[in-house]
Design a protein around this motif. Structure first.
Motif, PDB file in Angstrom:
ATOM      1  N   HIS A  21       0.997  -1.220  -0.193  1.00 13.96           N
ATOM      2  CA  HIS A  21       0.147  -0.099   0.002  1.00 13.96           C
ATOM      3  C   HIS A  21       1.013   1.331  -0.065  1.00 13.96           C
ATOM      4  O   HIS A  21       0.251   2.364  -0.154  1.00 13.96           O
ATOM      5  CB  HIS A  21      -0.869  -0.086   1.241  1.00 13.96           C
ATOM      6  CG  HIS A  21      -0.170   0.031   2.588  1.00 13.96           C
ATOM      7  ND1 HIS A  21       0.327  -1.120   2.995  1.00 13.96           N
ATOM      8  CD2 HIS A  21      -0.019   0.785   3.358  1.00 13.96           C
ATOM      9  CE1 HIS A  21       1.130  -1.105   4.085  1.00 13.96           C
ATOM     10  NE2 HIS A  21       0.742   0.030   4.416  1.00 13.96           N
ATOM     11  N   LYS A  63      -4.618  -7.982  -4.960  1.00 14.13           N
ATOM     12  CA  LYS A  63      -5.161  -7.562  -3.737  1.00 14.13           C
ATOM     13  C   LYS A  63      -6.434  -6.451  -3.912  1.00 14.13           C
ATOM     14  O   LYS A  63      -7.411  -6.568  -3.254  1.00 14.13           O
ATOM     15  CB  LYS A  63      -3.976  -6.701  -2.992  1.00 14.13           C
ATOM     16  CG  LYS A  63      -2.828  -7.231  -2.546  1.00 14.13           C
ATOM     17  CD  LYS A  63      -3.436  -7.927  -0.972  1.00 14.13           C
ATOM     18  CE  LYS A  63      -2.126  -8.651  -0.303  1.00 14.13           C
ATOM     19  NZ  LYS A  63      -2.438  -9.295   1.026  1.00 14.13           N
ATOM     20  N   ALA A  64      -6.238  -5.853  -5.117  1.00 16.96           N
ATOM     21  CA  ALA A  64      -7.354  -4.951  -5.581  1.00 16.96           C
ATOM     22  C   ALA A  64      -8.485  -5.849  -5.873  1.00 16.96           C
ATOM     23  O   ALA A  64      -9.663  -5.358  -5.342  1.00 16.96           O
ATOM     24  CB  ALA A  64      -6.990  -4.181  -6.755  1.00 16.96           C
ATOM     25  N   PHE A  67     -10.204  -6.945  -2.712  1.00 13.31           N
ATOM     26  CA  PHE A  67     -11.301  -5.779  -2.240  1.00 13.31           C
ATOM     27  C   PHE A  67     -12.304  -5.589  -2.785  1.00 13.31           C
ATOM     28  O   PHE A  67     -13.601  -5.364  -2.134  1.00 13.31           O
ATOM     29  CB  PHE A  67     -10.391  -4.504  -2.311  1.00 13.31           C
ATOM     30  CG  PHE A  67      -8.975  -4.293  -1.340  1.00 13.31           C
ATOM     31  CD1 PHE A  67      -9.269  -4.898   0.311  1.00 13.31           C
ATOM     32  CD2 PHE A  67      -7.953  -3.652  -1.503  1.00 13.31           C
ATOM     33  CE1 PHE A  67      -8.281  -4.693   0.812  1.00 13.31           C
ATOM     34  CE2 PHE A  67      -6.942  -3.707  -0.829  1.00 13.31           C
ATOM     35  CZ  PHE A  67      -7.047  -4.214   0.515  1.00 13.31           C
ATOM     36  N   LEU A  68     -12.334  -5.816  -4.055  1.00 13.16           N
ATOM     37  CA  LEU A  68     -13.676  -5.857  -4.861  1.00 13.16           C
ATOM     38  C   LEU A  68     -14.613  -6.608  -4.537  1.00 13.16           C
ATOM     39  O   LEU A  68     -15.689  -6.512  -4.599  1.00 13.16           O
ATOM     40  CB  LEU A  68     -13.044  -5.672  -6.592  1.00 13.16           C
ATOM     41  CG  LEU A  68     -12.484  -4.477  -6.982  1.00 13.16           C
ATOM     42  CD1 LEU A  68     -11.979  -4.830  -8.531  1.00 13.16           C
ATOM     43  CD2 LEU A  68     -13.575  -3.195  -7.180  1.00 13.16           C
ATOM     44  N   THR A  71     -15.435  -6.465  -0.206  1.00 10.42           N
ATOM     45  CA  THR A  71     -15.636  -5.051   0.486  1.00 10.42           C
ATOM     46  C   THR A  71     -16.549  -4.176  -0.567  1.00 10.42           C
ATOM     47  O   THR A  71     -16.757  -4.633  -1.601  1.00 10.42           O
ATOM     48  CB  THR A  71     -14.428  -4.273   0.851  1.00 10.42           C
ATOM     49  OG1 THR A  71     -13.972  -3.502  -0.241  1.00 10.42           O
ATOM     50  CG2 THR A  71     -13.385  -4.764   1.460  1.00 10.42           C
ATOM     51  N   SER A  73     -16.022  -0.894  -0.694  1.00  8.12           N
ATOM     52  CA  SER A  73     -15.177   0.344  -0.757  1.00  8.12           C
ATOM     53  C   SER A  73     -15.368   0.638  -2.336  1.00  8.12           C
ATOM     54  O   SER A  73     -15.400   0.050  -3.361  1.00  8.12           O
ATOM     55  CB  SER A  73     -13.678   0.003  -0.739  1.00  8.12           C
ATOM     56  OG  SER A  73     -13.481  -0.317   0.653  1.00  8.12           O
ATOM     57  N   ILE A  75     -14.448   2.038  -6.014  1.00  6.55           N
ATOM     58  CA  ILE A  75     -13.399   1.876  -6.833  1.00  6.55           C
ATOM     59  C   ILE A  75     -12.276   2.710  -6.885  1.00  6.55           C
ATOM     60  O   ILE A  75     -10.996   2.302  -7.016  1.00  6.55           O
ATOM     61  CB  ILE A  75     -13.952   1.515  -8.293  1.00  6.55           C
ATOM     62  CG1 ILE A  75     -14.899   0.370  -8.349  1.00  6.55           C
ATOM     63  CG2 ILE A  75     -12.823   1.197  -9.325  1.00  6.55           C
ATOM     64  CD1 ILE A  75     -15.550  -0.051  -9.602  1.00  6.55           C
ATOM     65  N   ASP A  77     -11.403   4.662  -4.141  1.00  2.07           N
ATOM     66  CA  ASP A  77     -10.566   4.349  -3.140  1.00  2.07           C
ATOM     67  C   ASP A  77      -9.719   2.962  -3.160  1.00  2.07           C
ATOM     68  O   ASP A  77      -8.554   3.359  -2.809  1.00  2.07           O
ATOM     69  CB  ASP A  77     -11.284   4.201  -1.878  1.00  2.07           C
ATOM     70  CG  ASP A  77     -11.916   5.289  -1.483  1.00  2.07           C
ATOM     71  OD1 ASP A  77     -11.772   6.312  -2.067  1.00  2.07           O
ATOM     72  OD2 ASP A  77     -13.381   5.089  -0.945  1.00  2.07           O
ATOM     73  N   ILE A  78     -10.093   2.066  -3.818  1.00  3.98           N
ATOM     74  CA  ILE A  78      -9.302   0.735  -4.074  1.00  3.98           C
ATOM     75  C   ILE A  78      -7.922   1.374  -4.855  1.00  3.98           C
ATOM     76  O   ILE A  78      -6.990   0.675  -4.769  1.00  3.98           O
ATOM     77  CB  ILE A  78     -10.319  -0.333  -4.510  1.00  3.98           C
ATOM     78  CG1 ILE A  78     -11.092  -0.700  -3.788  1.00  3.98           C
ATOM     79  CG2 ILE A  78      -9.363  -1.494  -4.962  1.00  3.98           C
ATOM     80  CD1 ILE A  78     -12.102  -1.776  -3.975  1.00  3.98           C
ATOM     81  N   SER A  82      -4.381   0.755  -4.038  1.00  2.00           N
ATOM     82  CA  SER A  82      -3.563  -0.149  -5.111  1.00  2.00           C
ATOM     83  C   SER A  82      -2.306   0.630  -5.556  1.00  2.00           C
ATOM     84  O   SER A  82      -1.427   0.106  -6.204  1.00  2.00           O
ATOM     85  CB  SER A  82      -4.367  -0.785  -5.963  1.00  2.00           C
ATOM     86  OG  SER A  82      -5.376  -1.489  -5.373  1.00  2.00           O
ATOM     87  N   ARG A 106     -16.308  -6.892 -10.032  1.00  2.00           N
ATOM     88  CA  ARG A 106     -17.130  -6.945  -8.702  1.00  2.00           C
ATOM     89  C   ARG A 106     -18.668  -7.242  -9.004  1.00  2.00           C
ATOM     90  O   ARG A 106     -18.959  -8.181  -8.327  1.00  2.00           O
ATOM     91  CB  ARG A 106     -17.115  -5.393  -8.343  1.00  2.00           C
ATOM     92  CG  ARG A 106     -18.245  -5.181  -7.145  1.00  2.00           C
ATOM     93  CD  ARG A 106     -18.070  -3.885  -6.435  1.00  2.00           C
ATOM     94  NE  ARG A 106     -17.167  -3.819  -5.583  1.00  2.00           N
ATOM     95  CZ  ARG A 106     -16.743  -2.585  -4.811  1.00  2.00           C
ATOM     96  NH1 ARG A 106     -17.158  -1.392  -5.253  1.00  2.00           N
ATOM     97  NH2 ARG A 106     -15.546  -2.606  -3.903  1.00  2.00           N
TER      98      ARG A 106
END
Length: 222
Positions: A21, A63-64, A67-68, A71, A73, A75, A77-78, A82, A106
């Protein structure tokens, strides 16, 4: 020297994973393992099979994808987490890797394991002989006889690295091997290997079955 390189590469990978990150530079990572930038770049590429920059990019995108899936969150913010400066740049990179946009990924809610970049582990690095780059290919083979150690696993819990650690300690017990340099991993097909258990076998091909080493270290006679 080979063992020293393994330790250095693993140290670098652990540092990368802890700082995905954050902004990462070749100079910073090379300094962490006490190598020059040029030497570290060459060694890393020979072991891992891709440049440091490409490895970091693909790990961040993997990792992104997590998150998709897991979470709510945004896109945008991801994208920032990232390491991308804009949603547009993130979308282009994500689409190049996964063949769909972050929004499409997603919505379809299905993990694309074959397109993800797994974290490199010490067990994976140990499978490389002499630090040579390995290339994946699909070939059809005639039927063969193999002897090895199995495990029942999922990719979520992933017992495969531990299985290889155990098998590598005992593979010299297997007699009549076709080639002392050939080891194989055979996986049972699963439509959802991340959640559903499948059998994986770490093994070597043999000319014939004579004595089969047992899991407790003693031998079975045929």
């Amino acid at each position: 020297m080979f063992v020293e390189y393994l330790k250095k590469i693993q140290t670098a990978i652990d540092f990368i994973e802890d700082n995905l990150h954050n902004e990462l530079t070749l100079n910073e990572i090379a300094y962490k393992v006490h190598f020059s930038m040029h030497h570290f770049h060459r060694i890393f590429h020979s072991f891992v099979g891709e440049s440091l920059t490409e490895y970091i990019r693909r790990r961040r995108l993997t990792k992104a994808a997590h998150f998709l899936r897991n979470t709510q969150s945004r896109i945008l913010d991801i994208a920032f987490v990232s390491g991308f400066n804009s949603q547009e740049a993130f979308t282009r990179a994500f689409q190049n890797m996964f063949d769909m946009t972050p929004g499409q990924y997603r919505n379809q809610k299905q993990r694309l394991l074959l397109k993800e970049k797994p974290r490199i582990t010490l067990s994976m690095l140990k499978q490389l002989e002499g630090g040579l780059q390995m290339h994946t290919r699909i070939v059809e083979r005639d039927a063969m006889t193999v002897i090895g150690l199995p495990c029942l696993t999922t990719l979520k819990e992933n017992k495969i690295p531990q299985l290889w650690d155990k098998f590598n300690q005992r593979k010299q017990e297997i007699k009549q091997r076709v080639d002392q340099h050939i080891v194989m991993g055979i996986s049972e097909f699963s439509s959802n290997p991340y959640d559903n258990p499948f059998t994986y076998l770490a093994c070597v091909p043999v000319k014939e079955v004579l004595d089969i080493p047992r899991r407790d270290g003693y031998q079975n006679n045929p």
